[in-house]
Write a protein that holds these residues in place. Structure first.
Motif, short mmCIF file in Angstrom:
data_model
loop_
_atom_site.label_atom_id
_atom_site.label_comp_id
_atom_site.label_asym_id
_atom_site.label_seq_id
_atom_site.Cartn_x
_atom_site.Cartn_y
_atom_site.Cartn_z
N SER A 114 -6.79 -3.77 -0.08
CA SER A 114 -6.12 -2.49 0.19
C SER A 114 -5.26 -2.08 -0.99
O SER A 114 -5.26 -0.91 -1.41
N THR A 115 -4.50 -3.03 -1.54
CA THR A 115 -3.63 -2.72 -2.66
C THR A 115 -4.43 -2.35 -3.90
O THR A 115 -4.11 -1.38 -4.60
N LEU A 116 -5.48 -3.11 -4.19
CA LEU A 116 -6.33 -2.78 -5.34
C LEU A 116 -6.93 -1.39 -5.20
O LEU A 116 -7.00 -0.62 -6.16
N ALA A 117 -7.35 -1.07 -3.96
CA ALA A 117 -7.96 0.24 -3.72
C ALA A 117 -6.97 1.36 -3.95
O ALA A 117 -7.28 2.39 -4.56
N SER B 229 -8.09 5.01 -12.35
CA SER B 229 -8.78 4.14 -13.30
C SER B 229 -8.92 2.76 -12.69
O SER B 229 -8.07 2.32 -11.90
N TRP B 230 -9.99 2.04 -13.07
CA TRP B 230 -10.15 0.64 -12.66
C TRP B 230 -9.41 -0.30 -13.60
O TRP B 230 -9.27 -1.50 -13.30
N THR B 231 -8.94 0.19 -14.72
CA THR B 231 -8.27 -0.68 -15.69
C THR B 231 -7.04 -1.33 -15.10
O THR B 231 -6.83 -2.55 -15.22
N TRP B 232 -6.20 -0.54 -14.44
CA TRP B 232 -4.94 -1.06 -13.91
C TRP B 232 -5.15 -2.06 -12.77
O TRP B 232 -4.56 -3.15 -12.79
N PRO B 233 -5.94 -1.75 -11.74
CA PRO B 233 -6.12 -2.76 -10.67
C PRO B 233 -6.79 -4.03 -11.17
O PRO B 233 -6.44 -5.13 -10.72
N VAL C 289 0.82 -1.21 0.00
CA VAL C 289 0.00 0.00 0.00
C VAL C 289 0.86 1.27 0.00
O VAL C 289 0.77 2.09 -0.91
N PRO C 290 1.73 1.48 1.00
CA PRO C 290 2.58 2.67 0.94
C PRO C 290 3.59 2.60 -0.19
O PRO C 290 4.02 3.63 -0.71
N ALA C 291 3.97 1.37 -0.61
CA ALA C 291 4.93 1.23 -1.70
C ALA C 291 4.35 1.78 -3.00
O ALA C 291 5.03 2.50 -3.74
N VAL C 292 3.10 1.43 -3.29
CA VAL C 292 2.45 1.95 -4.50
C VAL C 292 2.33 3.47 -4.43
O VAL C 292 2.54 4.17 -5.42
N MET C 293 2.01 3.99 -3.25
CA MET C 293 1.89 5.44 -3.09
C MET C 293 3.24 6.13 -3.33
O MET C 293 3.29 7.23 -3.88
N SER C 294 4.34 5.47 -2.94
CA SER C 294 5.66 6.09 -3.11
C SER C 294 6.10 6.15 -4.57
O SER C 294 7.06 6.84 -4.90
N GLN D 30 -4.17 -5.98 -12.94
CA GLN D 30 -3.32 -6.61 -11.93
C GLN D 30 -3.98 -7.86 -11.37
O GLN D 30 -3.33 -8.91 -11.22
N LEU D 31 -5.26 -7.73 -11.03
CA LEU D 31 -5.98 -8.85 -10.45
C LEU D 31 -6.00 -10.05 -11.39
O LEU D 31 -5.72 -11.19 -10.97
N VAL D 32 -6.30 -9.81 -12.65
CA VAL D 32 -6.35 -10.90 -13.63
C VAL D 32 -4.97 -11.50 -13.85
O VAL D 32 -4.80 -12.73 -13.83
#
Length: 717
Positions: A679-682, A690-694, A414-419, A697-699
């Motif tokens: 949390s990471t998807l959010a 965008s919802w495209t990237w999460p 979560v903080p890693a994606v934010m950084s 990632q999920l797929v």
């Protein structure tokens, strides 16, 4: 040598005070102090949104210019010129060039590094030729003083035709004068820095007529950048393309010619207003420090040592406040359950409050991680790190700045994606965000611990190398390898038009500005709670409902069946409660879902019970241990030894041990790769707008986890 300032508080043009400036844009080169100025002007009156139609953050804030006047401050991405090299920089031309945009700024504050005025003035002269009212904030006067630079502010103000404010934004020097100045009604400079060449006049005139423009230089930018101007229709873009082809317009050549001409003009200005007294011939302290910190051997060792410190801090220091938050949420739930009862109370305690706890518990990790990142950036060290790592990371489609998110992903994605926001290039940032969750985070540790203890013997090699520890290290290395190889694959698939440039100027070393560090921590923590928290709480409620209710009357009868079976077996109170929970879970919607997906997960060696664990752990990976604790009626989930003993005694339909090495390693590999974290998807949704990237990632990660777990189970069976 002290900086000579002939005009300490330059006055604006003699105009009366009229309406307050409604919108003020901050623009400047990277490392020119723009962020410090924004923080000084707005304080905590900041908010983060996004520019329309693009995945780039827009920081805005309210500044009290005078006790009676307020203005909206827009912090634009750092840029070296108005010819953008990345998606982030393109928002500048959209904001400044659209003639009908309602949010177009009324005034621009251009921040410039006083110690490197020649480079910084290129952007200013371009803005000036657009005839936008502007103020030049001559920042970092302390650095200029240290380097022996003497600036005639009054002469510079006269030659540029705009007010010039000498300042030190980090310490707040010059802020009051700047506020008073911009509270007045200012006009654009009458000084021209670049004349459109005669050979381009026909092209410019036709563009001016077509789009009703009254500025030659703006029309020239339409010719250069029509492909990237979002407000132009496809018909307009086709018309411009045909015009340019007919006129033989060569954008790259004309940009180069313009830049040369501007620097000639800038040199003429600076020749009269800037004097540099040569410093001593001895090497500067920062250069000596760079020889150590960017050394091809020592530099990497020092960086790894700092990363180890950050990693330990995020793990160790965050554990205490996280435990307090966890205990506080548990105490609040206990207090409510002791005094109230009913379905709504269960929803409140087990759904809403538990979900809220899943949000708040991440705050210590986010705060500590971004505190370190902010300090490293404020001191100037982070620029050196990205320089060292860029050559290595670029081979895999990443960026030197991708190092921090990848390493911090070992603690929490979560903080890693934010950084990853520190990565200016859109393509590099998206790839980094996409692959960061593949790094094994701390939430996987409970899963790894139980399953490794289950099937890997506790033996030692050479007296100190524990086999279980080696397997655990292998899982972390597997995460890193999968991340960089996935980045390499995405580099090929993601065919972005923009090229990835790495242009970085080393800022001087200096003590961090603690106010900026504090604002960074506050902003990142607030963004996570307010944005990602909404989704996390909502999904937690949905999962609670699915696990607490079931179709038909089977769920209501689950308790009766469990009690009857407990009486026959002579089970105690705690064992009976666990058996009831297990029967209810089997009869719930979550249980039915687990049974429904069992045919799909059976090739991996899993049954419906593990299917439920996969579903519930989607909220957070560590929920897996708690779920199997309930499913297998084994009591407290914290007791790892009890969990291991119970799982070892679990039998399949044929009476053989269920958790064989093949199944256990299949689960380990699945959780090493799977995107099992709401949390990471959010947060990815928030960072990419965008919802495209999460969803991608999920797929991708679920597919990778499934195929890998299938291969492991089939090979080891």
């Amino acid at each position: 040598m002290a900086v000579t300032i002939e005009a300490e508080a330059p006055e604006a043009k003699k105009v009366p005070v009229h309406q307050p400036v409604a919108r003020i844009a901050l623009i400047g080169n990277p490392n020119s102090g723009k962020t410090s100025l924004f923080n000084q002007l707005t304080g905590l009156n900041q908010k983060v949104g996004n520019f329309p139609g693009v995945t780039v953050d827009k920081k805005t804030g309210i500044s009290h210019l005078t006790p009676q006047l307020k203005a909206q401050i827009i912090d634009l991405p750092g840029s070296y010129s108005l010819y953008p090299k990345s998606l982030d920089e393109r928002v500048i031309i959209d904001l400044l060039y659209d003639p009908v945009l309602k949010n177009r700024p009324d005034l621009v504050i251009v921040t410039a590094d006083a110690s490197n005025l020649k480079r910084n003035l290129l952007l200013f002269t371009q803005l000036a030729d657009l005839r936008i009212p502007a103020v030049l904030a001559l920042n970092m006067m302390d650095v200029a003083e240290t380097e022996g630079v003497k600036i005639d502010i009054e002469a510079l103000q006269r030659d540029l035709g705009v007010p010039v404010i000498p300042m030190n934004a980090r310490k707040g020097i010059g802020i009051a004068a700047l506020k008073i100045l911009v509270s007045q009604q200012l006009s654009a400079t009458e000084v021209a820095f670049f004349e459109v060449p005669a050979n381009l006049r026909p092209t410019v005139e036709q563009i001016k007529e077509r789009f009703s423009l009254n500025n030659d230089y703006l029309a020239l930018h339409y010719a250069h950048q029509y492909k990237h101007l979002r407000f132009l229709s496809e018909e307009d873009k086709v018309w411009v393309a045909q015009l340019l082809e007919a006129q033989g317009f060569r954008s790259t050549t004309e940009q180069a010619n313009e830049t040369i001409a501007r620097y000639v003009r800038i040199n003429e200005v600076l020749l009269d207003v800037v004097r540099v007294e040569k410093a001593k011939e001895e090497e500067k302290f920062s250069n000596k420090l760079d020889q150590i910190l960017t050394h091809r051997v020592y530099g990497y060792l020092i960086f790894m040592g700092l990363l180890f410190l950050v990693f330990q801090a995020v793990f160790a220091w965050a554990s205490y406040p996280m435990d307090l938050i966890d205990e506080g949420i548990a105490a609040l739930n206990g207090l409510i359950q002791e005094n109230f009862s009913g379905p709504l109370i269960n929803l409140l305690t087990e759904g809403v409050i538990a979900g809220l706890g899943g949000v708040l518990i991440f705050i210590p990790q986010i705060a500590i991680l971004f505190a370190f990142i902010a300090i490293l950036e404020e001191t100037g060290y982070m620029a050196r790190v990205t320089f060292m790592m860029d050559k290595i990371m670029r081979k895999f489609g990443l960026n030197g700045k991708s190092v921090v998110p990848l390493i911090s992903g070992v603690a929490c994605a979560v903080p890693a994606v934010m950084s990853a926001r520190t990565i200016e290039n859109w393509k590099d940032r998206m790839i980094t965000i996409f692959v960061t969750p593949l790094m094994s985070c701390s939430a996987r540790i409970p899963v790894y611990t139980v399953l490794i203890a289950l099937v890997v013997p506790e033996v030692y090699y050479f007296g100190f190398m524990n086999l279980q520890g080696i397997v655990l290290m292998g899982l972390y290395l597997l995460g890193f390898l999968s991340a960089i190889l996935s980045a390499l694959l995405l580099k090929v698939l993601l065919k972005a038009r923009e090229r990835s440039y790495f242009i970085m100027e080393f800022p001087v070393y200096r003590m961090p500005r603690w106010k900026n560090v504090g604002l960074t921590i506050f902003e990142k923590s607030k963004a996570f709670v307010m944005e990602a928290g909404k989704i996390i709480v909502a999904v937690s409620i949905i999962l609670w409902v699915m696990a607490s209710y079931g179709p038909g009357d089977s769920f209501e009868r689950a308790e009766e069946r469990a009690v009857a079976e407990a009486e026959v077996k002579g089970l105690g109170e705690e064992q009976t409660d666990n058996l009831i929970a297990s029967y209810q879970l089997e009869s719930s919607y979550a249980g039915k879902f687990g049974q429904a997906i069992e045919p799909a997960i059976r090739p991996l060696g899993y049954d419906w019970k593990i299917g439920i664990a996969l579903l519930t752990s989607f909220a957070a990976r560590e929920v897996f241990v708690g779920t199997i604790s309930t499913i297998y009626s084994i009591g407290e989930e914290e007791n790892v030894t009890t969990i291991k003993d119970k799982l070892m005694s679990e039998k399949d339909a044929d009476g053989n041990p269920f958790f064989t090495p093949a199944r256990a390693f299949s689960l380990l590999i699945f959780y090493a790769f799977a995107m099992q974290c709401i949390s990471t998807l959010a947060i990815v949704r928030r960072e990419t707008k965008s919802w495209t990237w999460p969803l991608a990632q999920l797929v991708y990660m679920t597919g990778l986890a499934y195929v890998s777990a299938f291969a492991v189970f089939q090979l080891m069976s």
